[in-house]
Design a protein around this motif. Sequence first.
Motif, short mmCIF file in Angstrom:
data_model
loop_
_atom_site.label_atom_id
_atom_site.label_comp_id
_atom_site.label_asym_id
_atom_site.label_seq_id
_atom_site.Cartn_x
_atom_site.Cartn_y
_atom_site.Cartn_z
N HIS A 23 -7.90 0.92 4.81
CA HIS A 23 -6.63 1.78 4.40
C HIS A 23 -5.49 0.63 4.50
O HIS A 23 -5.37 0.07 5.63
CB HIS A 23 -6.20 2.77 5.34
CG HIS A 23 -7.21 3.78 5.38
ND1 HIS A 23 -7.56 4.94 4.34
CD2 HIS A 23 -8.03 4.41 6.46
CE1 HIS A 23 -8.72 5.80 4.63
NE2 HIS A 23 -8.78 5.39 5.78
N THR A 58 0.21 4.27 1.01
CA THR A 58 -1.14 3.76 1.62
C THR A 58 -2.16 4.13 0.55
O THR A 58 -2.23 4.96 -0.25
CB THR A 58 -1.51 4.58 2.78
OG1 THR A 58 -0.59 4.43 3.60
CG2 THR A 58 -3.01 4.20 3.32
N THR A 60 -6.76 3.27 -0.21
CA THR A 60 -8.09 2.94 0.51
C THR A 60 -9.15 2.23 -0.27
O THR A 60 -9.22 2.31 -1.68
CB THR A 60 -8.46 4.32 0.77
OG1 THR A 60 -7.69 4.99 1.58
CG2 THR A 60 -9.97 4.21 1.60
#
Length: 196
Positions: A23, A58, A60
Amino acid sequence: MFTGIIENTGRITDIKAEGENIHFSLSSSFTNELKIDQSVAHNGICLTVVRIKDEVYTVTAIRETLERTNLRNLNIGDEVNLERCMPVNSRFDGHIVQGHVDTTAICTEINAISGSWEFRFRYEGDYITVEKGSITVNGTSLTVVDSLEKEFSVHVIPYTYENTIFKSIQKGDLVNLEFDIVGKYVEKLLNKRFGK
């Protein structure tokens, strides 16, 4: 879909591993305009926004993405090129960019020229470039100047140099490449037809 016209740069504020995923949290000037599930290109890599808090969001990256790109080399504090997906009601600058990185390349040479910078890159794999054709380097749509086997050069104007991470690229650095999708289709069709 993207165009390779870098909208802004962002800075990595946190990196956390979860299983084989990583992440990446970033701060950017347009974080407050983002939405969960939105696609954003990071150094040319299409990643999905999974969390937003204040000025930080964020994304991933899975193992396949980490193995194919330069994401694995990034550290907290590093700057990355950012581009949100292309809106349907705007002019199409740059070229068709999918955000699917084909491979990485090593920067082998940087030369300051009067009014621009020449960057030369070398890569592995059966990919081709064409002189005056399009190439995406770290998400930036550029025109190929010299096209050699497994090697090419681009020229970067001062605006692009100052407003992308090109200003921090050094000889030996790893960059992401996405080759022109039209060229890839033509190559595949020719290979199929002539049995290569």
